[in-house]
Design a protein around this motif. Structure first.
Motif, PDB file in Angstrom:
ATOM      1  N   THR A 111       0.829  -1.202   0.000  1.00  0.00           N
ATOM      2  CA  THR A 111       0.000   0.000   0.000  1.00  0.00           C
ATOM      3  C   THR A 111       0.862   1.250   0.000  1.00  0.00           C
ATOM      4  O   THR A 111       1.661   1.450   0.922  1.00  0.00           O
ATOM      5  N   SER A 126      -5.401   1.243  -3.845  1.00  0.00           N
ATOM      6  CA  SER A 126      -6.344   1.629  -2.800  1.00  0.00           C
ATOM      7  C   SER A 126      -6.282   3.098  -2.428  1.00  0.00           C
ATOM      8  O   SER A 126      -7.209   3.618  -1.813  1.00  0.00           O
ATOM      9  N   ALA A 150      -9.117  -2.207  -5.431  1.00  0.00           N
ATOM     10  CA  ALA A 150      -8.034  -2.046  -4.456  1.00  0.00           C
ATOM     11  C   ALA A 150      -6.666  -2.350  -5.061  1.00  0.00           C
ATOM     12  O   ALA A 150      -5.652  -1.804  -4.605  1.00  0.00           O
TER      13      ALA A 150
END
Length: 221
Positions: A82, A150, A177
């Motif tokens: 992420t 995301s 995502a």
């Protein structure tokens, strides 16, 4: 012999001093034994082993999960990490036309598949039905691993003052995502734009805080 009429005086018994010495010795032994026992009790209290509860409360983890074998269930397949979310201070790349396909990060590009005028539908509180613009974008992953999406944020502004456009919930479907290796992800966004402002649009794609914002400029069809 004692004088007549007097009782003979018996000499002191030889056993009396011995008895007193025996009592004294026994008393000393008792005192010593009591002292030894007391010392052992006190020592035992000071060095007592911790109870199971104490051991459980003071035990420190040695790393990894508290259950299962370290590394158990780990996958050999690459996973998307992420990125930090984009922010208002993120720098912008030079604007490109609506037919461009700029690079977002190494191996990942984005393009505007379509940008068309629509009538926005009001569903949620605060939304006002009216003219709008529907933007469909494609994110292409040419790398060998999944890419996290995301934190991607898509915005649109219109007019010379770059007025931010509100988003209609109906018809909007953000990017997923993540996008797998060699795959393409699609995101669709419906913005509220006055009919007479559709000629000067500025569409931005924010990927992450440390990645320049991609900027498209053009007019809705």
């Amino acid at each position: 012999m004692p004088p007549e009429g007097e009782s003979p005086v018996e000499p002191p018994s030889a056993s009396s001093p011995r008895r007193r010495r025996t009592i004294a010795v026994v008393a000393v032994v008792v005192v010593v034994v009591v002292a030894v026992v007391l010392a052992l009790v006190l020592t035992g209290r000071g060095g007592a082993s911790p109870s199971p509860d104490d051991t459980a409360s003071t035990a420190q983890p040695t790393g990894g999960s508290s259950s299962g074998t370290p590394g158990e269930g780990a996958s050999d397949e690459p996973t998307a990490s992420t990125p930090p979310a984009a922010g208002p201070d993120t720098p912008e790349s030079p604007p490109v036309g609506l037919d461009g396909s700029p690079t977002v990060v190494d191996g990942v590009t984005v393009r505007v598949k379509s940008l068309t005028a629509v009538d926005g539908e009001a569903v949620l509180p605060g939304e006002v039905a009216g003219p709008g613009v529907r933007a469909e974008l494609e994110m292409v992953n040419s790398t060998g691993a999944a890419v996290d999406l995301s934190t991607v944020v898509v915005n649109l502004a219109y007019g010379s003052g770059r007025t931010p456009a509100n988003t209609f919930s109906t018809g909007t479907s953000s990017f997923p995502a993540s996008v797998e290796a060699g795959a393409t992800a699609i995101g669709t966004y419906v913005f509220e734009v006055p009919a007479d402002e559709r000629g000067g649009l500025r569409l931005t794609v924010d990927y992450a805080v440390d990645v320049p914002v991609v900027v498209f400029e053009g007019a809705a069809a």
